[in-house]
Design a protein around this motif. Sequence first.
Motif, PDB file in Angstrom:
ATOM      1  N   VAL A  73     -24.135 -50.043  34.050  1.00 37.43           N
ATOM      2  CA  VAL A  73     -23.307 -49.458  35.121  1.00 37.43           C
ATOM      3  C   VAL A  73     -23.783 -48.033  35.398  1.00 37.43           C
ATOM      4  CG1 VAL A  73     -20.974 -48.940  35.886  1.00 37.43           C
ATOM      5  CG2 VAL A  73     -21.387 -50.929  34.453  1.00 37.43           C
ATOM      6  N   ASP A  74     -23.116 -47.050  34.783  1.00 33.83           N
ATOM      7  CA  ASP A  74     -23.482 -45.651  34.996  1.00 33.83           C
ATOM      8  C   ASP A  74     -24.872 -45.357  34.463  1.00 33.83           C
ATOM      9  OD1 ASP A  74     -20.265 -43.968  34.509  1.00 33.83           O
ATOM     10  OD2 ASP A  74     -20.891 -45.645  35.774  1.00 33.83           O
ATOM     11  N   SER A  75     -25.447 -44.291  35.010  1.00 33.20           N
ATOM     12  CA  SER A  75     -26.773 -43.882  34.546  1.00 33.20           C
ATOM     13  C   SER A  75     -26.843 -42.369  34.449  1.00 33.20           C
ATOM     14  CB  SER A  75     -27.848 -44.379  35.515  1.00 33.20           C
ATOM     15  OG  SER A  75     -29.139 -43.955  35.111  1.00 33.20           O
ATOM     16  N   THR A  76     -27.659 -41.896  33.530  1.00 25.07           N
ATOM     17  CA  THR A  76     -27.935 -40.462  33.427  1.00 25.07           C
ATOM     18  C   THR A  76     -29.438 -40.236  33.467  1.00 25.07           C
ATOM     19  OG1 THR A  76     -27.898 -40.564  31.016  1.00 25.07           O
ATOM     20  CG2 THR A  76     -25.856 -39.916  32.120  1.00 25.07           C
ATOM     21  N   LEU A  77     -29.817 -39.149  34.114  1.00 24.18           N
ATOM     22  CA  LEU A  77     -31.214 -38.700  34.171  1.00 24.18           C
ATOM     23  C   LEU A  77     -31.257 -37.315  33.539  1.00 24.18           C
ATOM     24  CD1 LEU A  77     -34.150 -39.053  35.355  1.00 24.18           C
ATOM     25  CD2 LEU A  77     -33.315 -37.818  37.359  1.00 24.18           C
ATOM     26  N   LYS A  78     -32.159 -37.126  32.604  1.00 23.56           N
ATOM     27  CA  LYS A  78     -32.248 -35.857  31.895  1.00 23.56           C
ATOM     28  C   LYS A  78     -33.638 -35.252  32.056  1.00 23.56           C
ATOM     29  CE  LYS A  78     -28.885 -37.210  28.355  1.00 23.56           C
ATOM     30  NZ  LYS A  78     -28.644 -37.462  26.914  1.00 23.56           N
ATOM     31  N   ILE A  79     -33.664 -33.930  32.145  1.00 21.91           N
ATOM     32  CA  ILE A  79     -34.924 -33.192  32.170  1.00 21.91           C
ATOM     33  C   ILE A  79     -34.874 -32.188  31.034  1.00 21.91           C
ATOM     34  CG2 ILE A  79     -36.524 -31.812  33.531  1.00 21.91           C
ATOM     35  CD1 ILE A  79     -35.025 -32.675  36.052  1.00 21.91           C
ATOM     36  N   GLN A  80     -35.902 -32.246  30.166  1.00 24.46           N
ATOM     37  CA  GLN A  80     -35.940 -31.329  29.035  1.00 24.46           C
ATOM     38  C   GLN A  80     -37.370 -31.168  28.532  1.00 24.46           C
ATOM     39  OE1 GLN A  80     -33.593 -32.622  25.668  1.00 24.46           O
ATOM     40  NE2 GLN A  80     -33.803 -30.702  24.578  1.00 24.46           N
ATOM     41  N   PRO A  81     -37.988 -30.007  28.640  1.00 28.72           N
ATOM     42  CA  PRO A  81     -37.491 -28.805  29.300  1.00 28.72           C
ATOM     43  C   PRO A  81     -37.855 -28.792  30.777  1.00 28.72           C
ATOM     44  CG  PRO A  81     -39.589 -28.359  28.260  1.00 28.72           C
ATOM     45  CD  PRO A  81     -39.275 -29.812  27.998  1.00 28.72           C
ATOM     46  N   ALA A  82     -37.060 -28.107  31.568  1.00 28.90           N
ATOM     47  CA  ALA A  82     -37.320 -28.055  33.005  1.00 28.90           C
ATOM     48  C   ALA A  82     -38.429 -27.075  33.343  1.00 28.90           C
ATOM     49  CB  ALA A  82     -36.038 -27.651  33.739  1.00 28.90           C
ATOM     50  N   LYS A  83     -39.163 -27.404  34.409  1.00 29.08           N
ATOM     51  CA  LYS A  83     -40.197 -26.530  34.941  1.00 29.08           C
ATOM     52  C   LYS A  83     -39.818 -26.125  36.355  1.00 29.08           C
ATOM     53  CE  LYS A  83     -44.151 -28.397  32.370  1.00 29.08           C
ATOM     54  NZ  LYS A  83     -45.530 -28.963  32.497  1.00 29.08           N
ATOM     55  N   LEU A  84     -40.483 -25.075  36.833  1.00 31.71           N
ATOM     56  CA  LEU A  84     -40.180 -24.595  38.186  1.00 31.71           C
ATOM     57  C   LEU A  84     -40.369 -25.705  39.223  1.00 31.71           C
ATOM     58  CD1 LEU A  84     -41.908 -21.073  38.122  1.00 31.71           C
ATOM     59  CD2 LEU A  84     -39.486 -21.603  37.779  1.00 31.71           C
ATOM     60  N   GLU A  85     -41.412 -26.540  39.027  1.00 32.88           N
ATOM     61  CA  GLU A  85     -41.706 -27.577  40.012  1.00 32.88           C
ATOM     62  C   GLU A  85     -40.708 -28.730  40.006  1.00 32.88           C
ATOM     63  OE1 GLU A  85     -43.827 -26.511  37.588  1.00 32.88           O
ATOM     64  OE2 GLU A  85     -44.922 -28.217  36.717  1.00 32.88           O
ATOM     65  N   ASP A  86     -39.759 -28.697  39.092  1.00 34.69           N
ATOM     66  CA  ASP A  86     -38.711 -29.723  39.085  1.00 34.69           C
ATOM     67  C   ASP A  86     -37.605 -29.415  40.086  1.00 34.69           C
ATOM     68  OD1 ASP A  86     -38.916 -29.934  35.465  1.00 34.69           O
ATOM     69  OD2 ASP A  86     -40.067 -31.000  37.009  1.00 34.69           O
TER      70      ASP A  86
END
Lengths: 112, 111
Positions: A73-86
């Motif tokens: 059902v639900d979904s999560t998207l994670k970014i680790q570590p973030a960059k400027l181009e994200d």
Amino acid sequence: EAGVAQSPRYKIIEKRQSVAFWCNPISGHATLYWYQQILGQGPKLLIQFQNNGVVDDSQLPKDRFSAERLKGVDSTLKIQPAKLEDSAVYLCASSPTGETQYFGPGTRLLVL
Amino acid sequence: SQQGEEDPQALSIQEGENATMNCSYKTSINNLQWYRQNSGRGLVHLILIRSNEREKHSGRLRVTLDTSKKSSSLLITASRAADTASYFCALSTQGAQKLVFGQGTRLTINP
């Protein structure tokens, strides 16, 4: 019928920090997609789920991005570590048949 | 590339005029879809045309598909200020339940 819900709507973080986005698809839609849309461009598919299984993650930068869809059902998207181009808008979409897609309002991410 | 290419990149017309946007592609497709995106919003599905169809209508929208030329066009008749948005073509290829979006056409309707 409720549409695709996403949160948060906006997020500002510093580079190297982590961030997570949440998506609740339309009830009954088996297929869920995460897209990245950089300003002035069309959406680019990051990952596609069919129920809780990954169908396509060929364009997901797996060294920093991860996604899950628990219980289909639900979904999560994670970014680790973030960059400027994200810095981009992250769109979630769902589909009952895999043809027409229904999009959420998106999460606008700014990485400083 | 499986991506469609829209033309023009930007279009500005007067209210009441017709707007035409084109999408060209290089791969074989199952269907081609058009989506609209208002500023700061998600995409909204407008119309889907299958590879064995040549023309479809929906309200003020008319979509054509020429698979021999690998091109599609979206016509919006009697444009309104509310039609101001970005329009994207999206390709669905055989056997894939996913879409590849083009760069979009930014349409501005001047009152």
